[in-house]
Enzyme design. Structure first.
Site, PDB file in Angstrom:
ATOM      1  N   THR A 290      51.360 -42.554  46.952  1.00 53.82           N
ATOM      2  CA  THR A 290      49.923 -40.935  47.016  1.00 53.82           C
ATOM      3  C   THR A 290      49.013 -40.951  45.955  1.00 53.82           C
ATOM      4  O   THR A 290      49.179 -40.275  44.558  1.00 53.82           O
ATOM      5  CB  THR A 290      50.225 -39.939  47.104  1.00 53.82           C
ATOM      6  OG1 THR A 290      51.330 -39.715  48.327  1.00 53.82           O
ATOM      7  CG2 THR A 290      49.344 -38.692  48.141  1.00 53.82           C
TER       8      THR A 290
ATOM      9  N   LYS B  14      61.844 -37.248  31.793  1.00 54.18           N
ATOM     10  CA  LYS B  14      60.094 -37.484  31.036  1.00 54.18           C
ATOM     11  C   LYS B  14      59.999 -37.208  30.043  1.00 54.18           C
ATOM     12  O   LYS B  14      59.269 -37.702  29.443  1.00 54.18           O
ATOM     13  CB  LYS B  14      60.003 -36.247  31.852  1.00 54.18           C
ATOM     14  CG  LYS B  14      59.966 -34.223  31.694  1.00 54.18           C
ATOM     15  CD  LYS B  14      58.978 -33.460  32.080  1.00 54.18           C
ATOM     16  CE  LYS B  14      58.906 -32.114  31.887  1.00 54.18           C
ATOM     17  NZ  LYS B  14      58.902 -31.292  32.652  1.00 54.18           N
TER      18      LYS B  14
ATOM     19  N   HIS C 152      53.222 -31.811  57.582  1.00 55.62           N
ATOM     20  CA  HIS C 152      52.460 -31.204  56.898  1.00 55.62           C
ATOM     21  C   HIS C 152      50.573 -31.996  56.991  1.00 55.62           C
ATOM     22  O   HIS C 152      50.230 -32.138  56.068  1.00 55.62           O
ATOM     23  CB  HIS C 152      51.881 -31.114  55.018  1.00 55.62           C
ATOM     24  CG  HIS C 152      52.597 -32.973  54.449  1.00 55.62           C
ATOM     25  ND1 HIS C 152      51.967 -34.001  54.395  1.00 55.62           N
ATOM     26  CD2 HIS C 152      53.202 -34.185  54.262  1.00 55.62           C
ATOM     27  CE1 HIS C 152      52.000 -34.725  53.767  1.00 55.62           C
ATOM     28  NE2 HIS C 152      53.164 -35.095  53.935  1.00 55.62           N
TER      29      HIS C 152
ATOM     30  N   TYR D 257      52.106 -48.276  48.918  1.00 50.94           N
ATOM     31  CA  TYR D 257      51.480 -47.117  48.868  1.00 50.94           C
ATOM     32  C   TYR D 257      52.301 -45.972  47.935  1.00 50.94           C
ATOM     33  O   TYR D 257      53.086 -45.950  47.998  1.00 50.94           O
ATOM     34  CB  TYR D 257      51.821 -46.800  51.206  1.00 50.94           C
ATOM     35  CG  TYR D 257      51.066 -45.505  50.563  1.00 50.94           C
ATOM     36  CD1 TYR D 257      49.700 -45.481  50.804  1.00 50.94           C
ATOM     37  CD2 TYR D 257      51.845 -44.071  50.520  1.00 50.94           C
ATOM     38  CE1 TYR D 257      48.961 -44.169  50.687  1.00 50.94           C
ATOM     39  CE2 TYR D 257      50.961 -42.798  50.456  1.00 50.94           C
ATOM     40  CZ  TYR D 257      50.132 -42.772  51.211  1.00 50.94           C
ATOM     41  OH  TYR D 257      49.748 -41.684  50.995  1.00 50.94           O
TER      42      TYR D 257
ATOM     43  N   PRO E 135      54.310 -40.934  33.458  1.00 47.91           N
ATOM     44  CA  PRO E 135      55.418 -40.363  33.753  1.00 47.91           C
ATOM     45  C   PRO E 135      55.859 -41.172  35.575  1.00 47.91           C
ATOM     46  O   PRO E 135      56.692 -42.243  35.509  1.00 47.91           O
ATOM     47  CB  PRO E 135      56.582 -38.934  34.448  1.00 47.91           C
ATOM     48  CG  PRO E 135      55.950 -38.843  32.987  1.00 47.91           C
ATOM     49  CD  PRO E 135      54.598 -39.470  32.599  1.00 47.91           C
ATOM     50  N   ASP E 136      54.520 -41.068  35.685  1.00 49.88           N
ATOM     51  CA  ASP E 136      54.835 -41.863  37.540  1.00 49.88           C
ATOM     52  C   ASP E 136      54.539 -43.141  37.084  1.00 49.88           C
ATOM     53  O   ASP E 136      54.740 -43.909  37.702  1.00 49.88           O
ATOM     54  CB  ASP E 136      53.014 -40.945  37.491  1.00 49.88           C
ATOM     55  CG  ASP E 136      53.000 -42.139  39.461  1.00 49.88           C
ATOM     56  OD1 ASP E 136      53.619 -42.013  40.218  1.00 49.88           O
ATOM     57  OD2 ASP E 136      51.725 -42.277  39.470  1.00 49.88           O
TER      58      ASP E 136
END
Length: 325
Positions: free
Chosen positions: A153, A116, A35, A151, A127-128
């Site tokens: 995103t 979740k 991508h 890392y 949740p992240d």
């Protein structure tokens, strides 16, 4: 299925295409995506759309029938002309592919005991953020109480031609919480540990907001490095040991991304030899995550890491459940 999409049979894959779908003999579908041309959320949305469409057809038990079933599609074989040099080059490329693919371990885990809905009900943070903190603790426990440069995103799609920024989620706040959770000699109460967790969570959410507003550091530093390269000037920062240790130059130990609240899950290989790739999605029935690692690195263990993540997710969720009883 993940191995089929990522690591199998290069002779039937168009790796120069951004998106290809592979249908297995028993009807499963997996995609392979490159991508560079667009953000990773695009193939995820395409995959979800396909699955929702299939589900809708199954509900009404009605599959589309060609308007003219007698209109046969003529298939014509393409004959390629090649010499021994081309054939040997193809064989060499296949060998190189399998050497690389065989060196990658990949595992997919569904955690049905943590969803979740559980995070929403008991932890009450995004949740992240919950997953990222648990991921840090899972690595910390497995790898000798060492933190890992990470890392994650962060999307900058709100900006014209925006793609991503790096959220460096291994913060001093999360390291302090990990130490509190793993130090058997400390005298901290559960309430004090909970406070450290929430401090780390707030810091993560603050950094995510800043990175999404283009206030991170990595894309700016990348821009400076490109200017230095184009103008032939040195970029001294890359020679600083702290640059590499903190993840700069593609040296993040944990390469992670939240795929979101989707039915599609995916993954990619780690950034560096002694690292892991960890991608995850949140469902109402389970958290699903993908872990990858390199076989030729003695420092990593993909199964042990996956098990540590799963245990930590359940452990932290359960601790919050008990406090809410």
């Amino acid at each position: 299925l993940a191995r089929i999409g990522m690591l199998k049979n290069p002779q039937s894959r168009w790796f120069d295409r951004s998106n290809i779908y592979i249908v297995t003999r028993n009807g499963f579908v997996v995609a392979n995506d490159e991508h560079s041309a667009y953000e990773g959320i695009i193939p995820t949305q395409i995959g979800d759309h396909i699955q929702y469409h299939i589900d809708s057809l199954e509900k009404i038990n009605s599959w589309p029938i060609p308007s003219d079933p007698d209109n046969k599609i003529i298939i014509r074989e393409l004959l390629f002309i090649y010499d021994s040099h081309v054939l040997n080059t193809i064989k060499h490329a296949i060998t190189l592919f399998h050497q690389s693919a065989d060196n990658i371990e990949i595992i997919v885990i569904n955690v049905n005991q943590c969803t979740k809905e559980d995070i929403k009900q008991y932890i009450r943070i995004h949740p992240d953020t919950f997953f990222q903190l648990c991921l840090q603790l899972a690595y910390f426990k497995l790898h000798g109480h060492k933190p890992a440069s990470t890392y994650e995103t962060a999307s900058t799609r709100r900006f014209y031609r925006g793609r991503t920024e790096t959220l460096r989620s291994c913060t001093p706040e999360v390291v302090a919480w990990c130490r509190a959770m793993t130090n058997s000699n400390n005298q901290l109460t559960e309430i004090e540990k909970r406070k450290l967790f929430l401090i780390a969570a707030n810091r993560h959410q603050q950094l995510m907001a800043e990175a999404s507003e283009n206030q991170g550091c990595d894309r700016h530093l990348f821009g400076l490095s490109m200017i230095a390269y184009i103008t032939g000037k040195p970029f001294e920062l890359i020679n600083d040991p702290s640059w590499i240790k903190s993840g700069g130059g593609g040296n993040f130990i944990l390469s992670t991304s939240c795929i979101g609240f989707t039915i599609t899950v995916g993954g990619t290989s780690p950034m560096c030899l002694n690292g892991y790739g960890v991608f995850y999605r949140f469902g109402s029935d389970a958290i699903t995550f993908v872990v990858t690692a390199y076989r030729n690195c003695s420092d990593t263990n993909v199964q042990a890491m996956a098990d540590s993540i799963e245990r930590t997710l359940i452990e932290i969720k359960t601790s919050f459940m008990k406090s809410n009883l």
